[in-house]
Design a protein around this motif. Sequence first.
Motif, short mmCIF file in Angstrom:
data_model
loop_
_atom_site.label_atom_id
_atom_site.label_comp_id
_atom_site.label_asym_id
_atom_site.label_seq_id
_atom_site.Cartn_x
_atom_site.Cartn_y
_atom_site.Cartn_z
N SER A 116 0.26 -2.94 -1.05
CA SER A 116 0.78 -2.09 -2.12
C SER A 116 1.17 -2.86 -3.38
N VAL B 37 5.41 3.54 -3.30
CA VAL B 37 4.50 4.22 -2.37
C VAL B 37 5.13 5.54 -1.94
N LEU C 29 0.67 3.80 -4.62
CA LEU C 29 -0.17 4.30 -3.52
C LEU C 29 0.46 5.56 -2.94
#
Length: 566
Positions: free
Chosen positions: A276, A122, A157
């Motif tokens: 995630s 992420v 993400l």
Amino acid sequence: RMKQRKKENKKKKESDNELLLVYPFDVNDATLAEAASWLEELGGDTLGILRTHDDGEQMDVDIMDQGNRNEGGKSSTRTHYITIREHDKERLCPGQVLNDSLVDFWMHWISRGESQTEDSNVHFFTSHFMNTLKDEGPEAVSSLTAKKNINVFEKKLIFVPVNEGLHWSLYVIVNPGLIARYHTGEEDGIPESEDHSCILFLDSLKMHSKNTYARHIRKWLNCEWKRLEKGIVSGKITPFSNESIPLCSPKIPYQENGYDGGVFVCRYAYSLFLMSNKKFTWDDIEEKPSFKSLISRSPAFQFDMSDIARIREEIGVLIDNLSKHYLRMKQRKKENKKKKESDNELLLVYPFDVNDATLAEAASWLEELGGDTLGILRTHDDGEQMDVDIMDQGNRNEGGKSSTRTHYITIREHDKERLCPGQVLNDSLVDFWMHWISRGESQTEDSNVHFFTSHFMNTLKDEGPEAVSSLTAKKNINVFEKKLIFVPVNEGLHWSLYVIVNPGLIARYHTGEEDGIPESEDHSCILFLDSLKMHSKNTYARHIRKWLNCEWKRLEKGTVSGKITP
């Protein structure tokens, strides 16, 4: 009254600008965990989301792990710091719109257990990212990701908060690196239940123009694709389009007022961050509405206005808790800096321009430093008593002129503290002592003694005899005209002393001239004095002899017993 109002306004302005916190800061994990205890999202509540790997195996990693470590176990480097002041914290009051500092702080805090390096799946951009992208173009933000060595196509993400018109929304770029997989002919046979690329748009007021910002994001992704030379996809070097990475607006909780958008964005980001490790599939994209099962019905998105009010309060609690530790740390650093400055306070540079009477007064009532002869009668070699005060401050040579001192000793407060019982003297103090006791002696060729500093032996040992010979040559010192040469040694928190005696007489005793010379006459030797018998006397003596031979050759003193290194 006007003067009073100005005074009050100034005081309020100073109060509003009061620094509460700079995050992250140097504090242990237990303190951070304690600061967030009893808080929900900020304390690491998983909101009913089971954290699993893509293969379904449950993760045993605490998402709020403070270590922030990468795969190698080393802490990753945080380069972005969030500053929170009193006027920022006031934005947490009901009816206020959160500002950039508060939203960025939330994003930074919830992701603190994630490495911000390439090991993490992420990435959280600050609100500054979209402003720069919109105002300066994709190249401007691409230069930032290049500088920080961020490869966005290795992330699952990517969080992009947007702040415009006193309202917040959130874009989340999902699996951007998978775009090539679905647009190069490889998609045949790939189940629609596999991960896919898309852009999520979450706006609690449906106020922002979602397509406008999505276009900026796609332009930037294409710029990144070209920068990283990711190749051609479907005949294009700019593969990100409406079709290849669709924009999805899942049904989510919405605000019931005009000021809570920032808090909603914080909660949206946390909920998706918990997910995630979930799959964002084509089936999810095709749902009506999109992501109904994965997002809309997820327990992480089951919240209401009461939760939003609670989150406002809890952000304030966390800031207060962290601020106490931060301000204490800052105060300690300030005190340490002040102590360091105090320790570094200059007390003395010796010698300095002062008359003899003042120096004599400074050493009055002191024994050795005051010139006490310790019962030793100072005589010439012929036995005649010397009438010269050994502490004579004139430091004059035969012609009556003062000799030039080229070496200065600096004494600071931290040096003086070494005089406390139990402390080992440092170089400055020992060198000062040598300099002071010899101040009545000329350091030129007229003197029969010479005092080296502690630096001499360190240089001789580390750099060899040539290095120190170059120094004696530069200062025009002929050591073979000296009777006593003092060489202090500092090693292993201990001091010893070598004294070279009559080095110039060596030729007298090794050229055949020694016949008939009484054994009671001056001779050459090296004295070694060690109060602990700790230093290796022969090791340093070898260094000294090598240097003396080097000096003998430099000054072309001739052959002794057939040797030029006697």
